[in-house]
Design a protein around this motif. Structure first.
Motif, PDB file in Angstrom:
ATOM      1  N   TYR A   1      35.169  47.198  46.612  1.00  0.00           N
ATOM      2  CA  TYR A   1      36.508  46.626  46.727  1.00  0.00           C
ATOM      3  C   TYR A   1      36.466  45.182  47.208  1.00  0.00           C
ATOM      4  O   TYR A   1      37.255  44.345  46.779  1.00  0.00           O
ATOM      5  CB  TYR A   1      37.362  47.481  47.672  1.00  0.00           C
TER       6      TYR A   1
ATOM      7  N   SER B   1      33.622  50.457  49.736  1.00  0.00           N
ATOM      8  CA  SER B   1      34.386  49.339  50.308  1.00  0.00           C
ATOM      9  C   SER B   1      33.771  48.005  49.899  1.00  0.00           C
ATOM     10  O   SER B   1      34.465  47.008  49.743  1.00  0.00           O
ATOM     11  CB  SER B   1      34.488  49.461  51.823  1.00  0.00           C
TER      12      SER B   1
ATOM     13  N   ASP C   1      46.092  47.322  43.515  1.00  0.00           N
ATOM     14  CA  ASP C   1      46.006  48.571  44.263  1.00  0.00           C
ATOM     15  C   ASP C   1      46.961  49.668  43.816  1.00  0.00           C
ATOM     16  O   ASP C   1      47.915  50.004  44.512  1.00  0.00           O
ATOM     17  CB  ASP C   1      46.223  48.277  45.759  1.00  0.00           C
TER      18      ASP C   1
ATOM     19  N   THR D   1      41.952  48.318  42.007  1.00  0.00           N
ATOM     20  CA  THR D   1      41.255  47.745  43.162  1.00  0.00           C
ATOM     21  C   THR D   1      42.231  46.890  43.977  1.00  0.00           C
ATOM     22  O   THR D   1      43.368  46.718  43.561  1.00  0.00           O
ATOM     23  CB  THR D   1      40.053  46.913  42.673  1.00  0.00           C
TER      24      THR D   1
ATOM     25  N   ARG E   1      37.990  42.015  45.356  1.00  0.00           N
ATOM     26  CA  ARG E   1      39.018  41.220  46.038  1.00  0.00           C
ATOM     27  C   ARG E   1      38.684  39.733  45.907  1.00  0.00           C
ATOM     28  O   ARG E   1      39.546  38.914  45.575  1.00  0.00           O
ATOM     29  CB  ARG E   1      39.077  41.614  47.516  1.00  0.00           C
TER      30      ARG E   1
END
Lengths: 154, 359
Positions: free
Chosen positions: B126, B123, A34, A30, B130
């Protein structure tokens, strides 16, 4: 097969880990870490996978599952053991249900140590696996080409 | 009435980071029955007490589960401390509370990401992960580890946080809260997400009570069970109310966990405001003699530790009951009558942690 190096597909299976390495494997796929920038895609389907990531040791119940996943993957294939438990059995080595590291079930090519293995080292392991995979697929191609030219000569 | 067939689900499945196997008995597209079978991650770590002494077992307890690792360690040392009547310094209690709530934030963000992935919002998945990385950075800064941080010991904690670091925590938490507010809009207000979550997997308060559901899964059905109100560590000095919803569907479970993120941030702020100066740990001598039950609230619900010692360095018995184990009967109940396509989401809504369950 020449371009596989640019997009290896990874299959992840949790042996009997404590989950720490699993979430680090996911974290390395992720953002921030990445691994997808190397073209690595996480797949759930062993039939489309090139690299098998195993976290955690092997116990009596998942032994057959790991073997089956490995057998289902197309050749050539590379196996990466992620985390101390997958390398040797780790802290659980003395438990009655743990047979040992991932190499008790399938041949392991790359060992990534750490408890839990950090995303940086997991990515390093995957990158090394990709190189090994490219080498094996080149050899595979050469063998197929040699076999073909052999049959044409006859 | 269609013909009945059995569809195996797992142990290796794209939606599951961990292996669990379910036999789903389906009629047309509706599930009639779900039969779980577990044991793929069983290690037998409770038996390690025969080989490792009670201080070394802290590290084994922390490796029961990688996500709520800190809280497993905390529950274990708390058990030993209460057997041996050790009075832990206040500063250690506050530090434990801060790290426990940080673990809860990272666990809930992880879960929100997996849920987003299950309903097809990659997304959003993600984005959640994050934000989670920022939480992990704070944990790494203060403890040195990302997921397993081994800062507990019998009698206190190993590492301290100075005032600069606590101020840094507050600044970063403001940013994290802001970012959670952004993703909250999609989880709670998006039309497509609502159609996937609202009314799916309903569990009534009575059912949740009868099946012994715990944690956010039970609280979303109206069970006001939050073990933190028992008042361990620094929680008695912190003002908070369990977050309970009466709705009982997947949407309520998602909402409960999002609200708990803000609650955890609030608890950390209160703890940082009230943290006293002082020692980090006290010296512990002797061996535990006696038995105790300890209950702590983990991100997934209530975990129970039973520890028995007989005055030797090795414990006599260790038993761990984890929240996912308590929630599995509830999961099988919500699966009955559900659509086959909703199975991944329903399994995720209990926030399964298989490696804790099977130990």
């Amino acid at each position: 097969m020449a371009k596989v190096k640019e997009s290896p597909w990874v299959l992840h299976y949790d042996g009997s880990s404590c989950n720490g390495c699993d979430i680090e494997v996911l974290a390395s796929l992720t953002p921030v870490y990445d691994a997808e920038r190397f073209g690595v895609v996480n797949t759930g389907d062993p039939l489309q996978a090139d690299i098998l990531l195993i976290t955690g040791g092997i116990n009596t119940q998942n032994l057959s599952v790991v073997k089956q996943l490995y057998d289902q993957m197309p050749r050539p294939k590379v196996v990466v053991a992620v985390g101390t438990c997958a390398c040797t059995g780790g802290i659980f080595k003395e438990c009655y249900n743990i047979l040992g590291g991932a190499d008790k079930a399938v041949p392991v090519d790359i060992y990534v140590p750490g408890c839990a293995a950090r995303p940086q080292s997991i990515i390093d392991g995957i990158v090394q696996a990709v190189e090994l995979f490219q080498k094996r697929s080149d050899e595979h191609d050469a063998a197929v080409a040699a076999a073909k030219s052999g049959t044409q000569a006859k | 009435m269609g013909k009945r067939s059995v569809v195996p689900f797992g142990p290796q499945h794209p939606v599951l980071p961990e292996p669990v196997h379910l036999d789903l008995v389906i009629e047309d597209e509706k599930i009639v029955e779900a039969v779980p079978s577990i044991g793929f991650v069983h290690r037998g770590l409770e038996s390690l007490i025969a080989k490792k002494d009670y201080n070394e077992m802290v590290y084994v307890a922390e490796r029961t589960c990688g996500i709520c690792s800190f809280m497993h360690g905390m529950a274990y040392v708390e058990s030993i401390e209460s057997i041996m009547n050790v009075e832990v310094p206040d500063r250690a209690k506050f530090l434990r509370t801060i790290w426990a709530e940080m673990s809860r934030i990272h666990s809930h963000l992880l879960w929100l990401g997996l849920l987003a992935d299950a309903f097809g919002y990659e997304s959003l998945f993600y984005q959640c992960w994050r934000i989670r990385e920022n939480v992990l950075d704070l944990i790494e800064l203060s403890t040195g580890g990302r997921v397993i941080f081994s800062v507990n010991k019998v009698g206190g904690v190993i590492k301290d946080m100075d005032s600069d670091m606590l101020a840094h925590f507050l600044r970063e938490l403001d940013k994290i809260e802001e970012e959670i507010r952004e993703i909250q809009k999609t989880f709670l207000l998006d039309y497509s997400v609502e159609t996937r979550l609202k009314g799916v997997g309903y569990l009534s308060k009575q059912q949740a009570h009868d099946l012994g559901c715990v944690g956010p899964f039970g609280r979303a059905s109206g069970l006001p069970s939050d073990t933190r109100t028992r008042g361990y560590e620094a929680y008695p000095q912190i003002d908070f109310e369990p977050i309970v919803s009466e709705i009982g569907d997947s949407y309520a479970r998602c909402e409960c966990r999002i609200l708990e993120l803000y609650q955890s941030i609030d608890i950390i702020r209160q703890a940082i405001a009230k943290i006293p100066d002082g020692e980090l740990s006290v010296q512990v001598k002797g061996n535990p003699d006696g038995e105790v039950f300890t209950r702590v609230e983990q991100p997934r619900g209530e975990a129970i530790y039973y520890v028995k010692g007989e005055g030797k360095a090795n414990l006599n018995r260790l038993r761990i009951r984890t929240p996912t184990f308590a929630n599995l009967p509830g999961l099988c109940e919500t699966l009955k009558g559900a659509d086959y396509a909703d199975v991944p989401i329903l399994i995720l809504t209990i926030d399964p942690c298989i490696s804790c369950t099977e130990r």
